[in-house]
Design a protein around this motif. Structure first.
Motif, PDB file in Angstrom:
ATOM      1  N   ILE A 105       0.828  -1.214   0.000  1.00  0.00           N
ATOM      2  CA  ILE A 105       0.000   0.000   0.000  1.00  0.00           C
ATOM      3  C   ILE A 105       0.858   1.257   0.000  1.00  0.00           C
ATOM      4  CG2 ILE A 105      -1.731   1.334   1.273  1.00  0.00           C
ATOM      5  CD1 ILE A 105      -2.834  -1.358   2.333  1.00  0.00           C
ATOM      6  N   ASN A 106       1.836   1.307   0.905  1.00  0.00           N
ATOM      7  CA  ASN A 106       2.642   2.524   1.049  1.00  0.00           C
ATOM      8  C   ASN A 106       3.388   2.868  -0.232  1.00  0.00           C
ATOM      9  OD1 ASN A 106       5.429   3.899   2.112  1.00  0.00           O
ATOM     10  ND2 ASN A 106       3.698   4.460   3.408  1.00  0.00           N
ATOM     11  N   LYS A 107       4.005   1.881  -0.846  1.00  0.00           N
ATOM     12  CA  LYS A 107       4.801   2.177  -2.053  1.00  0.00           C
ATOM     13  C   LYS A 107       3.924   2.509  -3.247  1.00  0.00           C
ATOM     14  CE  LYS A 107       8.147   1.852   0.537  1.00  0.00           C
ATOM     15  NZ  LYS A 107       8.340   3.110   1.296  1.00  0.00           N
ATOM     16  N   ASN A 108       2.718   1.923  -3.301  1.00  0.00           N
ATOM     17  CA  ASN A 108       1.769   2.299  -4.349  1.00  0.00           C
ATOM     18  C   ASN A 108       1.372   3.763  -4.200  1.00  0.00           C
ATOM     19  OD1 ASN A 108      -0.200   2.002  -6.480  1.00  0.00           O
ATOM     20  ND2 ASN A 108      -1.760   1.896  -4.883  1.00  0.00           N
ATOM     21  N   ILE A 109       1.094   4.183  -2.963  1.00  0.00           N
ATOM     22  CA  ILE A 109       0.722   5.582  -2.695  1.00  0.00           C
ATOM     23  C   ILE A 109       1.873   6.526  -3.067  1.00  0.00           C
ATOM     24  CG2 ILE A 109       0.370   7.206  -0.764  1.00  0.00           C
ATOM     25  CD1 ILE A 109      -1.546   5.079   0.456  1.00  0.00           C
ATOM     26  N   VAL A 110       3.085   6.157  -2.658  1.00  0.00           N
ATOM     27  CA  VAL A 110       4.250   7.002  -2.946  1.00  0.00           C
ATOM     28  C   VAL A 110       4.467   7.136  -4.460  1.00  0.00           C
ATOM     29  CG1 VAL A 110       6.783   7.127  -2.757  1.00  0.00           C
ATOM     30  CG2 VAL A 110       5.397   6.632  -0.734  1.00  0.00           C
ATOM     31  N   ALA A 111       4.346   6.019  -5.185  1.00  0.00           N
ATOM     32  CA  ALA A 111       4.529   6.058  -6.647  1.00  0.00           C
ATOM     33  C   ALA A 111       3.486   6.951  -7.306  1.00  0.00           C
ATOM     34  CB  ALA A 111       4.464   4.640  -7.215  1.00  0.00           C
ATOM     35  N   GLN A 112       2.227   6.858  -6.827  1.00  0.00           N
ATOM     36  CA  GLN A 112       1.156   7.707  -7.378  1.00  0.00           C
ATOM     37  C   GLN A 112       1.431   9.190  -7.083  1.00  0.00           C
ATOM     38  OE1 GLN A 112      -1.506   6.827  -9.155  1.00  0.00           O
ATOM     39  NE2 GLN A 112      -1.506   4.618  -8.953  1.00  0.00           N
ATOM     40  N   LEU A 113       1.890   9.483  -5.856  1.00  0.00           N
ATOM     41  CA  LEU A 113       2.177  10.877  -5.487  1.00  0.00           C
ATOM     42  C   LEU A 113       3.314  11.440  -6.332  1.00  0.00           C
ATOM     43  CD1 LEU A 113       1.733  10.751  -1.601  1.00  0.00           C
ATOM     44  CD2 LEU A 113       0.360  12.095  -3.205  1.00  0.00           C
ATOM     45  N   GLN A 114       4.328  10.608  -6.604  1.00  0.00           N
ATOM     46  CA  GLN A 114       5.424  11.061  -7.477  1.00  0.00           C
ATOM     47  C   GLN A 114       4.887  11.380  -8.875  1.00  0.00           C
ATOM     48  OE1 GLN A 114       8.240  11.878  -6.373  1.00  0.00           O
ATOM     49  NE2 GLN A 114       8.646  10.674  -4.556  1.00  0.00           N
ATOM     50  N   ARG A 115       3.965  10.575  -9.314  1.00  0.00           N
ATOM     51  CA  ARG A 115       3.338  10.784 -10.632  1.00  0.00           C
ATOM     52  C   ARG A 115       2.699  12.165 -10.735  1.00  0.00           C
ATOM     53  NH1 ARG A 115      -1.854   7.023 -12.067  1.00  0.00           N
ATOM     54  NH2 ARG A 115      -2.153   7.585 -14.234  1.00  0.00           N
ATOM     55  N   PHE A 116       2.090  12.614  -9.603  1.00  0.00           N
ATOM     56  CA  PHE A 116       1.407  13.919  -9.602  1.00  0.00           C
ATOM     57  C   PHE A 116       2.325  15.083  -9.241  1.00  0.00           C
ATOM     58  CE2 PHE A 116      -2.350  11.093  -8.513  1.00  0.00           C
ATOM     59  CZ  PHE A 116      -2.882  11.154  -9.797  1.00  0.00           C
ATOM     60  N   GLY A 117       3.583  14.770  -8.900  1.00  0.00           N
ATOM     61  CA  GLY A 117       4.535  15.847  -8.604  1.00  0.00           C
ATOM     62  C   GLY A 117       4.757  16.118  -7.130  1.00  0.00           C
ATOM     63  N   THR A 118       4.239  15.249  -6.258  1.00  0.00           N
ATOM     64  CA  THR A 118       4.534  15.369  -4.824  1.00  0.00           C
ATOM     65  C   THR A 118       5.739  14.495  -4.517  1.00  0.00           C
ATOM     66  OG1 THR A 118       2.273  15.851  -4.113  1.00  0.00           O
ATOM     67  CG2 THR A 118       3.691  14.825  -2.492  1.00  0.00           C
ATOM     68  N   ASN A 119       6.791  15.105  -3.975  1.00  0.00           N
ATOM     69  CA  ASN A 119       8.006  14.341  -3.678  1.00  0.00           C
ATOM     70  C   ASN A 119       7.834  13.616  -2.340  1.00  0.00           C
ATOM     71  OD1 ASN A 119      10.509  13.226  -3.930  1.00  0.00           O
ATOM     72  ND2 ASN A 119      11.648  15.104  -3.521  1.00  0.00           N
ATOM     73  N   ALA A 120       7.069  12.520  -2.389  1.00  0.00           N
ATOM     74  CA  ALA A 120       6.705  11.773  -1.179  1.00  0.00           C
ATOM     75  C   ALA A 120       7.804  10.794  -0.796  1.00  0.00           C
ATOM     76  CB  ALA A 120       5.401  11.027  -1.407  1.00  0.00           C
ATOM     77  N   ILE A 121       7.861  10.523   0.503  1.00  0.00           N
ATOM     78  CA  ILE A 121       8.763   9.498   1.016  1.00  0.00           C
ATOM     79  C   ILE A 121       7.944   8.593   1.940  1.00  0.00           C
ATOM     80  CG2 ILE A 121       9.627  11.026   2.880  1.00  0.00           C
ATOM     81  CD1 ILE A 121      12.406   9.647   2.343  1.00  0.00           C
ATOM     82  N   GLY A 122       7.908   7.290   1.619  1.00  0.00           N
ATOM     83  CA  GLY A 122       7.079   6.342   2.365  1.00  0.00           C
ATOM     84  C   GLY A 122       7.783   5.859   3.619  1.00  0.00           C
ATOM     85  N   LEU A 123       7.056   5.884   4.745  1.00  0.00           N
ATOM     86  CA  LEU A 123       7.698   5.628   6.038  1.00  0.00           C
ATOM     87  C   LEU A 123       6.871   4.750   6.972  1.00  0.00           C
ATOM     88  CD1 LEU A 123       8.598   9.369   6.676  1.00  0.00           C
ATOM     89  CD2 LEU A 123      10.257   7.604   6.062  1.00  0.00           C
ATOM     90  N   THR A 124       7.585   4.047   7.847  1.00  0.00           N
ATOM     91  CA  THR A 124       7.001   3.495   9.070  1.00  0.00           C
ATOM     92  C   THR A 124       7.562   4.344  10.210  1.00  0.00           C
ATOM     93  OG1 THR A 124       8.825   2.020   9.637  1.00  0.00           O
ATOM     94  CG2 THR A 124       7.190   1.158   8.081  1.00  0.00           C
ATOM     95  N   GLY A 125       7.066   4.119  11.421  1.00  0.00           N
ATOM     96  CA  GLY A 125       7.600   4.843  12.563  1.00  0.00           C
ATOM     97  C   GLY A 125       9.048   4.495  12.872  1.00  0.00           C
ATOM     98  N   ALA A 126       9.501   3.313  12.404  1.00  0.00           N
ATOM     99  CA  ALA A 126      10.890   2.895  12.648  1.00  0.00           C
ATOM    100  C   ALA A 126      11.884   3.702  11.814  1.00  0.00           C
ATOM    101  CB  ALA A 126      11.043   1.406  12.343  1.00  0.00           C
TER     102      ALA A 126
END
Length: 263
Positions: A80-101
């Motif tokens: 889920i997290n990496k799918n969201i991050v890839a989609q955000l990059q597609r739209f131009g948001t420089n997202a970084i996917g994280l857990t609390g660790a």
């Protein structure tokens, strides 16, 4: 202080690729600093079943044994997290996917056993969130996308409620930003009549909240949500908004979006 949106999305967005596409597009269009928080319980349940692992829920809360923890770590932090991050990059948001660790951003304590042993579930307190490290990441131009996993500082991952993570992030970062916490779910907001989408209550403050509770307009499942929201406001969050994910663009257009809770 600069504004910061902390936005939590639920299963109704994550489980539907079209809903997720539109939401992430609207999320990208929002001006300013943002943090996204997500769970993914339904997909975790489906994959558990496919792997022959039984999901055990008590009052809607997942019992996280070691097998379930492996699944939620794979599903939340991976699929889920990496799918969201890839989609955000597609739209131009420089997202970084994280857990609390990651970056030691969110440290939790394993929930103590009282009447029920919830297993590898993490509880948060006012020291859990490393606000300085997260702020450094935001100021470096990244948009954090947190899944519902934390760690205990001793090498153990913990399943943690996504609503709670969103609230803890908003409170911890309220010292550096004007934080607005947004919960996106399937309704337009808090409704006077649950069956009437047009009966939206636009604003609630502590005094009107007491009246709405007394009149039984707000009851059962909404009570813990709103109690936690007002706790967050008391701890420094500017406002909490509860609204429908596909109406997020209204925020950008300065239109009424959801129910706004404030002091």
């Amino acid at each position: 202080m600069k504004p910061l949106y902390v936005i939590k999305i639920g299963g109704n967005v994550i489980d539907n690729s079209e809903n997720l596409y539109h939401f992430l597009k609207d999320f990208t269009a929002l001006d300013g600093h943002k943090i996204l928080v997500h769970g993914g319980g339904k997909i975790a349940t489906q994959i558990s079943e496919q792997m022959g692992i039984e999901s055990n829920l008590v009052d809607g809360r997942r019992i996280t044994d070691i097998e379930t923890l492996r699944v939620v770590t794979m599903v939340y932090a991976g699929l889920i997290n990496k799918n969201i991050v890839a989609q955000l990059q597609r739209f131009g948001t420089n997202a970084i996917g994280l857990t609390g660790a990651d970056g030691n951003f969110i440290k939790a304590v394993k929930r103590p056993v009282k009447t029920i042993d919830y297993g590898f579930v993490g509880d948060l307190d006012e020291t859990s969130v490393n606000a300085v490290n997260i702020s450094n990441l935001i100021e470096a131009g990244f948009t954090p996308a947190f899944c519902a996993l934390t760690h205990d500082g001793h090498g153990q991952m913990l399943n943690t409620n996504a609503d709670t993570i969103a609230s803890a992030l908003a409170v911890a970062l309220s010292g550096q930003y004007e934080t607005i916490l947004i919960y996106c779910f399937e309704k337009k907001g808090v409704l006077k009549n649950i069956d009437d989408d047009e009966s939206l209550i636009q604003d609630i403050d502590p005094a009107s909240y007491e009246v709405l509770k007394k009149e039984q307009i707000i009851h059962s499942g909404m009570l813990p949500k709103l109690d936690n929201a007002f706790k967050a406001i008391a701890c420094g969050v500017k406002a909490v908004v509860i609204g429908k994910s596909d109406e997020l663009s209204k925020l950008q257009q300065n239109q009424i979006f959801g129910t706004r809770l404030s002091k």
